[in-house]
Scaffold this active site. Structure first.
Site, PDB file in Angstrom:
ATOM      1  CD  GLU A 113      -2.944  -1.057   2.277  1.00 24.25           C
ATOM      2  OE1 GLU A 113      -4.089  -0.772   1.902  1.00 24.25           O
ATOM      3  OE2 GLU A 113      -2.620  -1.214   3.467  1.00 24.25           O
ATOM      4  CG  HIS A 132      -2.114   2.799   6.126  1.00 25.75           C
ATOM      5  ND1 HIS A 132      -3.452   3.035   6.260  1.00 25.75           N
ATOM      6  CD2 HIS A 132      -1.979   1.454   5.957  1.00 25.75           C
ATOM      7  CE1 HIS A 132      -4.112   1.891   6.178  1.00 25.75           C
ATOM      8  NE2 HIS A 132      -3.232   0.919   5.990  1.00 25.75           N
ATOM      9  CG  HIS A 134      -4.545  -1.679  10.372  1.00 25.25           C
ATOM     10  ND1 HIS A 134      -3.981  -2.897  10.163  1.00 25.25           N
ATOM     11  CD2 HIS A 134      -4.565  -1.074   9.161  1.00 25.25           C
ATOM     12  CE1 HIS A 134      -3.653  -3.025   8.878  1.00 25.25           C
ATOM     13  NE2 HIS A 134      -3.998  -1.933   8.246  1.00 25.25           N
ATOM     14  CG  HIS A 203      -7.766  -0.419   5.405  1.00 27.14           C
ATOM     15  ND1 HIS A 203      -7.397  -0.672   4.110  1.00 27.14           N
ATOM     16  CD2 HIS A 203      -6.616  -0.398   6.110  1.00 27.14           C
ATOM     17  CE1 HIS A 203      -6.078  -0.809   4.036  1.00 27.14           C
ATOM     18  NE2 HIS A 203      -5.588  -0.651   5.240  1.00 27.14           N
TER      19      HIS A 203
END
Lengths: 272, 272, 272, 272
Positions: A113, A132, A134, A203
């Site tokens: 990603e 990025h 979670h 996500h």
């Protein structure tokens, strides 16, 4: 920023012709780009620290990634090869162009990603660091669409609103949820717009900043705010959030204090 | 995988003939079966690591057990003697046949509920590792029947549904809640069917995988999903779960990344 | 059990004449009672371990106390002097008679609420160990009167019901919430009756067992059950608890496994 | 306690003359005041311990501050320079007058919100220690106005009520949320009144005590009470809090036991 070269367009243009995003202009060169030279060693140390701090503070687990724009050339960014953030060392850091092509990969695997990072750096010249994650307490907000709002001054930066990006809408079909190509990265960057944080439905989230200390600070306090906002909403239907004007002022004031938690957090991960 | 040998089929056939009757006595041979030989040392190390990782990640406490199918013979599995998972070493690992008879027990105590493992290995040739836990956030789902569903891509494997097995229905009477015989193990395996996870009302869950890294990953993210799903449901009556198509795709993609958390988790428990 | 001596009744009888509880028969001697002799050193070690385990498992913080009946004489019990449980060593353990008079105090301070222990030992010859805690997840149950019930087999011992003792009702007036005299201790023991656990409104709980491992096990799983029950009730209005028959059977089966967590927990606190 | 000297009264009188006007400039002398002499070394050690304990117990993170009144002169207080509380050492502690002017700053940065401390010390001669925190479980109460009330005896000190101070009302306009001048500090002190705790909407809380052990104890159990009260309110609409009379008595009794957790907490942070 460098433009995509011709060869890539010829080889991949057809496949992207029907792609989800209106103008998939930018894309990656197949040949590994040349390095713009070594980054400032202190920046690399800070990138390693950022990875470990975000684990230590409960924002990252075995997944997620944080990057920083190259200090020598705004068209490059630096990020670890594909390993768990807690294990990242300086030797794992790779250079990428903004199409997210790895410089001198030498067989090292890249995060699938990475396009999240490259496309945000393209769209946001002001952004110097991208995360990025979670972030656990944030996931329920992305799944419900309940707006994340600043409950206290530490998370005042949320005042501009936290959009939720839905990959299904963006791609027009069911995906594997991963931002695995430039077009999806661009779509996410568009949803983010000029804001510091966007959620990704089902996500996680993406957080940006003008430095590693700022992106780490924002990642941590987005997580804290989500946790506390859930508790506040359970206590009462009437939750007072910061009003836009006070949030704006608080954000500016807090920005001057980021060195305080950053020094603390760095020290905590360095003695582990 | 090797096929079960002839003797096993004969033994198993008889045992399966008597289904969930009130007092199913042990159908397997009382004599200790002969060993099929030593397992791959790396597999034993991984089994020890799996025990410790599941404690470290909050899935197991002083109870619960994880097993792996023997690499030399699919009709055998490997599991620790009856001790707390955090204390398991290679020396504690015992070999069992699929009727859950211990090979060469030498006085070592077996887990009372080893039949969970043996019966699932019988019913599911694709399964190479089995976990039984009292995963805390999962208990409330088993007690309420609220369906556990995939909130984000990390737990996409839940998309096929998570059935709840009720031992009271299975046995037709009130039990001590323990899967203490083959018949109860078979009933649980039937409820599990082809799925990766089943909950056990008033008890815990069972998780299966095609390897130790997969079963550990699934155990961890079943726990995380349960915790976050509870938070999402508290935030809003409208929770978006992964749709089946995207969950299927996400599950496949994530499957290719399991080495990342596995290496991290192993390192964390090895330096303790 | 030894009877209170005459002298105490003479000196204190008048003051207690108007006390809160109908028959304040038993009371403490002013003179320090003679020791019944040293306790088994292994029992003292276990009492130290019990203190530390209960902190390690989140049941005790800087307050609370656990005691054990003397192995030589059922009319005596052993408990630390008044310090935080995490700091208790063998040297801090004192001997008490069942009126909670300290043997050979040598200036050491006793817990104000030691009467909880003495009065329960008097009322319950089957009890060998007593815990008083401010177990955090249990406090909200005591404050709301929502019945604590067994959500899973680990806490099956709760099946007989968990009464809530209200010191205000017991004393007939507002107190400082502390069980600071024998009469209040007796009242609490009466509410406990033959059960393993009673909650104390606005205060905490009391847990008893036939051994230190059992009282520790019950203390830990009362806390865990309270936490998980709150989550289950938030998920759904229909929570299935163990039915009495299965809880009874589960309690008996689990009783045979207490050595497993006890060994684990002891090892964890001994390496700290 | 010594009385404030004449010069202080004169200075303070003028400063208090201008209340919550829009732009209260610093009323105190710009020149650094002279030191009243070194504080008791044991008091400095306790102030360092208080900082670390409050982090260890989850009340402070990288922000917040705790101070103590100078033992030689009631018109001075002691507080760390502006660093994360976890990093504070004796060398970081500075002396301030009650207008929050630093004695001999030598380039050291002061906390922007030191006026919280100075103005409370002025208004409350009984107060010897002040804590300002972003105590996480407390934030949702400040944001919703749900009254924080004593759920159990450990937090009995909350019985007098916990007011919520709203900086927007106090200043008559949207601010950056920080108590960055004497006028805002005075307003907060007025809201606090004679109580031990006040919440700050969208920010955190302030806690006072007659000693460092007491302010630390109150900070810790305000956090614990907030967490448990949220759980109790989720369990039931009928939560029993301590009644005023029992809370008053409990507060007095618990006050005699503060040494127990304080010794424990100090030992925990000293061995880190």
């Amino acid at each position: 920023m460098r433009h995509p070269n011709r060869r890539w367009i010829l080889t991949r243009g057809v496949a992207l012709g029907v792609a989800l995003i209106a103008h998939p202009r930018r894309a990656a060169a197949q040949a590994s780009p040349a390095s713009v030279g070594p980054a400032n060693p202190a920046l690399l140390d800070d990138l390693v620290a950022a990875n470990r701090i975000l684990v230590d503070q409960g924002v990252l687990d075995g997944y997620g990634h944080v990057s920083v724009r190259h200090d020598r050339d705004a068209s490059r960014y630096l990020m670890s090869r594909s390993i768990a953030p807690e294990l990242v060392t300086v030797a794992d850091i790779m250079e990428y162009d903004l199409d997210s092509n790895a410089v001198d990969p030498r067989g090292r695997t890249s995060y699938l990603e990475r396009f999240i990072h490259g496309e945000i750096y393209k769209a946001r010249p002001d952004v110097k660091a991208v995360l990025h994650s979670h972030s656990p307490s944030v996931i329920p907000f992305g799944a419900t669409g309940v707006p994340l709002r600043p409950l206290y001054h530490m998370s005042a930066f949320l005042w501009v609103g936290v959009p939720v990006w839905d990959i299904r809408t963006a791609s027009g079909e069911s995906t594997d949820m991963l931002v695995r190509n430039p077009a999806l990265g661009r779509s996410l960057a568009q949803t983010l717009g000029a804001r510091p944080v966007a959620l990704m439905r089902g996500h996680g989230n993406v957080v940006v900043g003008d430095s590693l200390p700022q992106v780490v600070f924002r990642g941590v306090y987005t997580e804290v705010n989500a946790k506390l906002q859930g508790q506040a909403m359970a206590l009462s239907a009437n939750v007072s959030y910061l009003d836009p004007e006070e949030a704006k002022k608080a954000e500016a004031s807090i920005a001057g204090t980021l060195g305080r938690p950053w020094e603390l957090w760095k020290r905590k991960v360095s003695t582990k």
